[in-house]
Design a protein around this motif. Structure first.
Motif, PDB file in Angstrom:
ATOM      1  N   HIS A   1       0.833  -1.206   0.000  1.00 51.07           N
ATOM      2  CA  HIS A   1       0.000   0.000   0.000  1.00 51.07           C
ATOM      3  C   HIS A   1       0.867   1.255   0.000  1.00 51.07           C
ATOM      4  O   HIS A   1       0.594   2.202  -0.749  1.00 51.07           O
ATOM      5  CB  HIS A   1      -0.911  -0.006   1.225  1.00 51.07           C
ATOM      6  CG  HIS A   1      -1.745   1.243   1.353  1.00 51.07           C
ATOM      7  ND1 HIS A   1      -2.818   1.521   0.525  1.00 51.07           N
ATOM      8  CD2 HIS A   1      -1.650   2.313   2.199  1.00 51.07           C
ATOM      9  CE1 HIS A   1      -3.350   2.684   0.854  1.00 51.07           C
ATOM     10  NE2 HIS A   1      -2.654   3.192   1.864  1.00 51.07           N
ATOM     11  N   ARG A   2       1.932   1.264   0.809  1.00 55.65           N
ATOM     12  CA  ARG A   2       2.821   2.423   0.876  1.00 55.65           C
ATOM     13  C   ARG A   2       3.518   2.661  -0.474  1.00 55.65           C
ATOM     14  O   ARG A   2       3.625   3.797  -0.934  1.00 55.65           O
ATOM     15  CB  ARG A   2       3.848   2.215   1.975  1.00 55.65           C
ATOM     16  CG  ARG A   2       4.748   3.424   2.220  1.00 55.65           C
ATOM     17  CD  ARG A   2       5.602   3.244   3.463  1.00 55.65           C
ATOM     18  NE  ARG A   2       6.528   2.124   3.350  1.00 55.65           N
ATOM     19  CZ  ARG A   2       6.396   0.971   4.005  1.00 55.65           C
ATOM     20  NH1 ARG A   2       5.371   0.795   4.838  1.00 55.65           N
ATOM     21  NH2 ARG A   2       7.275   0.011   3.847  1.00 55.65           N
TER      22      ARG A   2
ATOM     23  N   VAL B   1       0.937   4.081  -3.005  1.00 57.25           N
ATOM     24  CA  VAL B   1       0.635   5.492  -2.767  1.00 57.25           C
ATOM     25  C   VAL B   1       1.759   6.374  -3.307  1.00 57.25           C
ATOM     26  O   VAL B   1       1.507   7.394  -3.965  1.00 57.25           O
ATOM     27  CB  VAL B   1       0.421   5.751  -1.259  1.00 57.25           C
ATOM     28  CG1 VAL B   1       0.380   7.256  -0.969  1.00 57.25           C
ATOM     29  CG2 VAL B   1      -0.869   5.097  -0.784  1.00 57.25           C
ATOM     30  N   THR B   2       3.003   5.974  -3.056  1.00 59.64           N
ATOM     31  CA  THR B   2       4.150   6.744  -3.556  1.00 59.64           C
ATOM     32  C   THR B   2       4.160   6.788  -5.076  1.00 59.64           C
ATOM     33  O   THR B   2       4.321   7.863  -5.681  1.00 59.64           O
ATOM     34  CB  THR B   2       5.469   6.123  -3.050  1.00 59.64           C
ATOM     35  OG1 THR B   2       5.495   6.167  -1.622  1.00 59.64           O
ATOM     36  CG2 THR B   2       6.669   6.884  -3.589  1.00 59.64           C
TER      37      THR B   2
ATOM     38  N   GLU C   1       1.702   6.275  -7.183  1.00 56.55           N
ATOM     39  CA  GLU C   1       0.557   7.015  -7.716  1.00 56.55           C
ATOM     40  C   GLU C   1       0.768   8.518  -7.549  1.00 56.55           C
ATOM     41  O   GLU C   1       0.503   9.305  -8.478  1.00 56.55           O
ATOM     42  CB  GLU C   1      -0.720   6.595  -7.002  1.00 56.55           C
ATOM     43  CG  GLU C   1      -1.970   7.290  -7.548  1.00 56.55           C
ATOM     44  CD  GLU C   1      -3.228   6.927  -6.793  1.00 56.55           C
ATOM     45  OE1 GLU C   1      -4.330   7.130  -7.347  1.00 56.55           O
ATOM     46  OE2 GLU C   1      -3.132   6.453  -5.635  1.00 56.55           O
ATOM     47  N   THR C   2       1.263   8.940  -6.402  1.00 56.44           N
ATOM     48  CA  THR C   2       1.502  10.364  -6.145  1.00 56.44           C
ATOM     49  C   THR C   2       2.494  10.956  -7.146  1.00 56.44           C
ATOM     50  O   THR C   2       2.328  12.087  -7.617  1.00 56.44           O
ATOM     51  CB  THR C   2       2.029  10.574  -4.712  1.00 56.44           C
ATOM     52  OG1 THR C   2       1.072  10.071  -3.772  1.00 56.44           O
ATOM     53  CG2 THR C   2       2.284  12.048  -4.435  1.00 56.44           C
TER      54      THR C   2
ATOM     55  N   ARG D   1      -4.768   4.877 -10.599  1.00 55.42           N
ATOM     56  CA  ARG D   1      -5.804   3.976 -10.108  1.00 55.42           C
ATOM     57  C   ARG D   1      -6.794   3.672 -11.221  1.00 55.42           C
ATOM     58  O   ARG D   1      -7.127   4.535 -12.028  1.00 55.42           O
ATOM     59  CB  ARG D   1      -6.520   4.597  -8.915  1.00 55.42           C
ATOM     60  CG  ARG D   1      -7.057   3.579  -7.932  1.00 55.42           C
ATOM     61  CD  ARG D   1      -7.543   4.251  -6.682  1.00 55.42           C
ATOM     62  NE  ARG D   1      -6.474   4.953  -5.998  1.00 55.42           N
ATOM     63  CZ  ARG D   1      -6.330   4.977  -4.691  1.00 55.42           C
ATOM     64  NH1 ARG D   1      -7.182   4.311  -3.941  1.00 55.42           N
ATOM     65  NH2 ARG D   1      -5.356   5.652  -4.137  1.00 55.42           N
TER      66      ARG D   1
ATOM     67  N   TYR E   1      -4.527  -0.988  -9.783  1.00 55.90           N
ATOM     68  CA  TYR E   1      -3.591  -0.005 -10.323  1.00 55.90           C
ATOM     69  C   TYR E   1      -3.014  -0.468 -11.659  1.00 55.90           C
ATOM     70  O   TYR E   1      -2.789  -1.663 -11.881  1.00 55.90           O
ATOM     71  CB  TYR E   1      -2.431   0.222  -9.348  1.00 55.90           C
ATOM     72  CG  TYR E   1      -2.828   0.907  -8.066  1.00 55.90           C
ATOM     73  CD1 TYR E   1      -2.615   2.270  -7.886  1.00 55.90           C
ATOM     74  CD2 TYR E   1      -3.435   0.193  -7.033  1.00 55.90           C
ATOM     75  CE1 TYR E   1      -2.990   2.909  -6.707  1.00 55.90           C
ATOM     76  CE2 TYR E   1      -3.812   0.817  -5.846  1.00 55.90           C
ATOM     77  CZ  TYR E   1      -3.580   2.177  -5.698  1.00 55.90           C
ATOM     78  OH  TYR E   1      -3.949   2.803  -4.534  1.00 55.90           O
TER      79      TYR E   1
END
Length: 259
Positions: free
Chosen positions: A50-51, A54-55, A57-58, A64, A71
């Motif tokens: 998950h971490r 998130v990185t 995607e950011t 997403r 993803y």
């Protein structure tokens, strides 16, 4: 995975490689991947996955899916792939193959890659004829009315094709453009069966084109190779005579891409 990464018989990915392995797995999957599937495939804790997601995607490397949970490749990941394919050594070899094809058939040849809103010309070699159609590298053309675009659409799974056609605006570039989804689907079925696609003055009046796929080691479409010509010199039936040479060139380009 190398034996050095095995701990107690289980694969353990070093911390500094985890994001790379995650991106590689998503790229190889060819479909949006759920975090739980990534956790199982990479043997990583779900919190770690998950971490990483998130990185990525950011920073734009992943995006997403419409389901909000899985993803797929993002803009920066797609650009990374295109830039890798366009590296100087590969591009030099690629252009030699394309130049030989263009000289052999006497018409312009193009290499195109699918982007979010259409096909983008990655490379091209011009014909020597004064009468030619100018579509420079970087030009983006529609999916539904170009030979390269229809080749890409024909390669999609039914569910992905349904979603894409549901969001595409099938504009009439010319009177020959396929603007009815049913007619386009029938054309794509024909394209899948014959393994080449055509553009019979659908994108631009006075221009005909034919395209073949270049696929990866999992038989997924990477790029398309096409030739186009003014109809004063060649209509579709005339371009079909070049299919054997087009396919030979596509095979050579595939070898270069996968080398």
């Amino acid at each position: 995975m190398p034996d050095d990464f095995l701990v107690d018989g289980k694969a353990q990915i070093p911390t500094n490689l985890r994001l790379l392995y995650l991106l590689e797995h998503i790229a190889q999957s060819g479909v949006p991947v759920h975090p739980s599937a990534l956790s199982d495939a990479l043997n990583l804790p779900r919190a770690t996955v998950h971490r990483l997601l998130v990185t990525a995607e950011t920073e734009g490397f992943l995006q997403r899916h419409v389901d909000g949970r899985s993803y797929g490749p993002g803009r920066r990941m797609r650009l990374l792939a295109i830039n890798t394919v366009s590296s100087q050594r590969i591009r030099t070899e690629r252009l030699l193959v394309m130049k030989s094809l263009a000289e052999d058939v006497g018409e312009t040849c193009n290499l195109a890659v699918p982007a979010r809103y259409g096909m983008v010309y990655l490379d091209r070699v011009e014909t020597h004829w004064p009468l030619r159609i100018q579509l420079p590298v970087g030009t983006q053309v529609p999916f539904h009315c170009t030979a390269s675009g229809k080749m890409y659409l024909s390669s999609l799974r039914k569910d992905k094709l349904d979603r894409l056609l549901g969001s595409l605006k099938l504009s009439a570039n010319t009177s020959r453009s396929l603007t009815d989804p049913g007619n386009l689907r029938r054309e794509l079925g024909k394209t899948r069966q014959q393994e080449f696609s055509t553009d019979d003055e659908e994108f631009m009046e006075g221009m005909a084109a034919i395209a073949v796929p270049i696929c990866d080691d999992r038989n997924r479409l990477l790029t398309t190779l096409s030739i186009h010509a003014p109809v004063q010199r060649h209509r579709i039936e005339g371009l079909k005579a070049y299919l054997p040479r087009l396919k030979v060139a596509a095979d050579k380009l595939r070898e270069i891409a996968l080398d």
